[in-house]
Design an enzyme around this catalytic site. Structure first.
Site: not given
Ligand code: SF4
Lengths: 775, 79
Positions: A91, A180-181, A364, A401-402
């Site tokens: 990503k 999420c948190m 999560m 998560g975010q």
């Molecule tokens: S912050 Fe998360 S989504 Fe972005 S490169 Fe690092 S591991 Fe991948």
């Protein structure tokens, strides 16, 4: 709809390569493979590389974006970043490819007679401000709401809080980090009196064991997982995956232990039982630094509107706690957790071995839990009983998560009960906010109003008549969207959606505001390890796209609050940050000055005398410890952390004869949350074009279902039909199905339940009962 | 249809020899580090059996000191 095998193979090769690069970089700090990328980039001429954090997950990798002729043409890992040491996941590498998407929101759109009409931004902002003002005049302050994000930048969260709580005077502000948190926050506050982990990613280099609790790090925190794998290969560190489903993390771990959903509560207590009964408790640590407390039980699930709960803490002594644990012997717990006595003892022995350093990671699985706060408390209990906390390689670590769930949602405090420092219920905290915001103290209400689920219920009931969402897509991410989609469609609520791309949420908006994407604005994020990361605007956004913070400021000015928002368009990020950090002055939470953030690839708070504090509460590392002891849990008035007595209680909805399966939902490595960005990145979309329902092969055989067959997943709330996936990405246990939620065309959240943890108010997306039908 | 990635560590002073021998294997794609003695190897084979044969072939390369598996994916037939 399905991808061709050849492009999928190509993509998988890229993933395999990325994983190897990540592993190599962990082994050889400063290793260079980037030549490959740079060679490709060099073919396009000279690039200017600009630093920032990754747009996506809470790991917070440092990125360098290659700019040519005002366009972002390449992304590589920032070798100076201590988080990722030059590496990124799939990503990360492809993130900027969504910006040019053909359906990018470039201008404001206002719904007129059922049709969206392109409207000058100034005019759209006039409308938003006048609607908000008019609604307040007619129906009161609490009839308007803002719903923001753990992906909002720190300045964006700050001005939203200032507008709602300081200027208007309502606590109707919440954010998607509630999904999420929130349980992690409530867990930290109840156990330590202070939010966010005490450790940092450097723990990875020191730990002998990593225990992951319901957390598929190989897909959700891939760069951190690679760092762990590297330690496994290099030093023989061990990874134990404790989960309800077999995932890529399980297969890469040394041991995978599966448990029946919800029984993690019992297993955690059984581990504590074993630690005490085997004499593995660190008595001197517990005596000096811990108290024992119990809370209320049978606390409900929040299924009804306007559900209210307040916990009551009662001090207990060690013997009472020990007595309570007699219900959690490994033999008793094994019967309903489906974890063997041997495996419970194995886990306990790892934590109990004084010569082994252990880090527990979760995300999560523990947080999206109707007893999420309790689960967080219980894992802290294990670390407190053994004294394995706040030291390099020893500690509990809640991952976010975010990208700015910590920085914005938690530190700035974009929850209904929060202020940039502290909570609205605390007079001292309200007075500080009023002073810095220059507003009358009485204006900030002392009572929290709506947490996320209740906020959308209030929209449905008609109590909220104006809502503005920023950087979030609730009509894909909320639980039980089958209720909340029709709710937002109702005439009774004026809906403003600020976003980069059209989404199912913007589809129901009255006004759509065109937001700048990440690198089209300057910003600041805070990652999982308390690291604050700044970036400068790198490119211009298309059309009238504008940073969310600036749109909030413009609306505030139009509502007559201009004197409270005296920022300039060019420098508002810096000006807001300078104002914000006044809230956190001091050794306990001091934020780095801007010049340090600009110079470095992120800095960890508390930032004291030019230095990041890597391990909080430990006098050796944390200058805020001043009780003269080795550890000081200064979030609590007596300097002691709390060991909570928390029992096992069942989930609100369990499989039965009519709905015989557990439904678990989650994410995949290719997609970022609701997919609004990553589904517009061709390589990621092709690799994972649609959601699916994973089944255990035995269940699939019983129902005559083969891979790719369409399966209808039905709960009491709704249904979703999706292709079956058997023995592919993940493997649920028998009697369980799993679906990712990234796909707005296959809405699994129409099926989920909006039960939540009564303390944290975080919904449980991991457990509800469903039946399946082959279509 | 396995795809795997490995870190291949050469015997001392034999990085170039290792790269040369790996380059001659059709199922291998290479990415040598520029400043360290390690080579990333991505293997792409059609069957488990072919994968096993390739692995034994790699293990027997003279210039190879250590071959560490990093990731293994079996490409699914559909998502
Ligand atoms: S912050 Fe998360 S989504 Fe972005 S490169 Fe690092 S591991 Fe991948």
């Amino acid at each position: 709809m399905y991808t061709s095998l050849s492009s999928r193979r190509l993509f998988i090769k890229q993933m395999a390569k990325a994983a190897a690069i990540t592993a190599a970089a962990g082994m050889f700090p400063g290793i260079i493979f980037a030549g490959e990328q740079e060679r490709a980039a060099a073919a396009q001429g000279d690039l200017e590389w600009k630093k920032g954090p990754c747009r996506f997950c809470g790991v917070g990798c440092g990125i360098l974006v290659g700019i040519k002729d005002g366009k972002a043409v390449a992304v590589k890992g920032d070798p100076r970043s201590k988080v990722n040491k030059g590496l990124l996941c799939v990503k990360g590498y492809h993130q900027t490819m969504c910006i040019q998407s053909k359906d990018r929101l470039t201008h404001a759109l206002v719904k007129k007679n059922g049709t969206y009409v392109k409207t000058p931004l100034d005019e759209a902002l006039d409308l938003v401000a006048s609607k908000m003002k008019e609604t307040i005049e007619k129906h009161g302050k609490d009839s308007v709401a803002m719903y923001t994000s753990g992906q909002s930048t720190i300045p964006e969260g700050y001005v939203a809080s200032k507008l709602m709580k300081g200027a208007i005077g309502t606590n109707n502000l919440d954010c998607n980090a509630r999904l999420c948190m929130a349980s992690a926050v409530a867990g930290f506050l109840t156990t330590f009196g202070a939010d966010e982990p005490m450790g940092c990613y450097e723990d990875i280099e020191h730990a002998d064991y990593f225990i992951t609790w319901g957390n598929n790090m190989a897909e959700m925190h891939p760069v951190l997982f690679s760092r762990m794998l590297e330690q496994k290969q290099r030093r023989g560190a061990k990874i134990v995956d404790f989960a309800t489903r077999t995932t890529r993390s399980s297969t890469a771990s040394d041991r995978s232990i599966l448990f029946e959903p919800q029984t993690d509560l019992a297993v955690a207590n059984a581990i504590c039982y074993e630690i005490i009964e085997n004499g593995w408790m660190n008595k001197s640590f517990v005596e000096k630094h811990c108290n024992f407390t119990k809370g209320l039980t049978n606390i409900g699930y929040g299924l009804e509107d306007k559900f209210a709960f307040k916990d009551k803490a009662t001090p207990i002594d060690f013997e009472a706690y020990r007595e309570f644990l007699q219900d959690y012997t490994p033999e008793k717990v094994a019967k309903y957790s489906k974890v063997s006595v041997q495996d419970i003892k194995y886990l306990a022995a790892i934590y109990g071995d004084p010569n082994k350093k252990v880090v527990s990671y979760w995300c999560m699985g523990m947080n999206q839990h109707t007893r999420g706060t309790w689960m967080n408390n219980l894992v802290y209990n294990i670390h407190l009983l053994t004294g394995k906390i706040s030291q390099p390689g020893n500690g509990p670590f809640s991952l976010t998560g975010q990208p700015s769930a910590c920085g914005t949602a938690r530190e700035v405090g974009t929850f209904t009960h929060k202020l940039p420092k502290g909570v609205v219920t605390n007079e001292k905290h309200r007075r500080l906010a009023a002073k810095i915001w220059k507003v009358p103290y009485e204006r900030i209400p002392a009572k929290p109003t709506y947490h996320t689920t209740e906020m959308f219920r209030a929209v449905d009931r008609g109590d909220i008549k104006f809502i503005w969402t920023q950087v979030t897509n609730p009509l894909v991410s909320l639980p039980k969207t089958s209720r909340y989609r029709p709710a937002l469609e109702k005439e009774s609520c004026f809906v403003v959606v600020s976003d980069v791309f059209p989404t199912p949420t913007s589809d129901v908006a009255d006004v759509i505001l065109p937001a700048s994407w990440h690198i089209e604005k300057s910003g600041i994020y805070g990652n999982s390890e308390r690291r604050t990361q700044h970036w400068d605007q790198m490119i211009e956004g298309p059309g009238e796209t504008t940073p969310d913070a600036w749109m909030t400021i413009e609306v505030a000015k139009r509502m007559g609050f201009g004197d409270l928002f005296p920022y300039s368009r060019e420098n508002h990020v810096e000006e807001i940050y300078e104002e914000y950090i006044q809230f956190h002055e001091g050794k306990k939470h001091g934020m780095a000055p801007l010049k340090a953030l600009k110079r470095k690839s992120g800095v960890i708070w508390p930032y004291v005398e030019g230095k990041s504090t890597l391990w909080r509460f430990n006098a050796e590392y944390d200058p805020a410890c001043d009780n003269g002891k080795a550890f000081h849990f200064y979030g609590k008035p007596d300097g002691k952390a709390v060991i909570w007595q928390r029992p096992f209680e069942p989930a609100p909805e369990k499989p039965d004869a009519e709905y015989p399966f557990w439904l678990n939902t989650g994410r995949v490595v290719e997609h970022w949350h609701t997919g609004s960005m990553t589904r517009r990145i061709p390589v990621l979309h092709q690799a994972m074009p649609n959601a699916y329902i994973e089944l255990h092969p035995d269940d699939a055989m019983d129902y005559g279902i083969s891979n790719g067959d369409m399966v209808k997943v039905i709960s009491k709330r709704g249904a979703c039909t999706m292709p079956a996936s058997i023995n592919e990405r993940g493997l649920p246990t028998k009697g369980q199905v799993f679906a990712p939620f990234f796909d707005e065309e296959l809405m699994i959240n129409d099926v989920t339940l909006d039960a939540f943890c009564p303390i944290s108010k975080e919904p449980d997306f991991k457990k509800c009962a469903v039946k399946i039908e082959k279509v | 249809m396995p795809i795997k990635s490995y870190l291949a560590h050469p015997c001392e002073g034999k990085k170039d020899a290792l790269i040369a021998s790996l380059s001659s294997i059709a199922q291998c794609e290479l990415l040598p580090a520029e400043n360290e003695d390690v080579v990333i190897v991505i293997t792409d084979t059609s069957t488990e059996e072919e994968d096993q044969q390739l692995k034994s072939r790699l293990d027997n390369l003279e210039a190879l000191k250590l071959l560490v598996l990093v990731s293994g994916f079996d490409t699914p037939k559909n998502p």
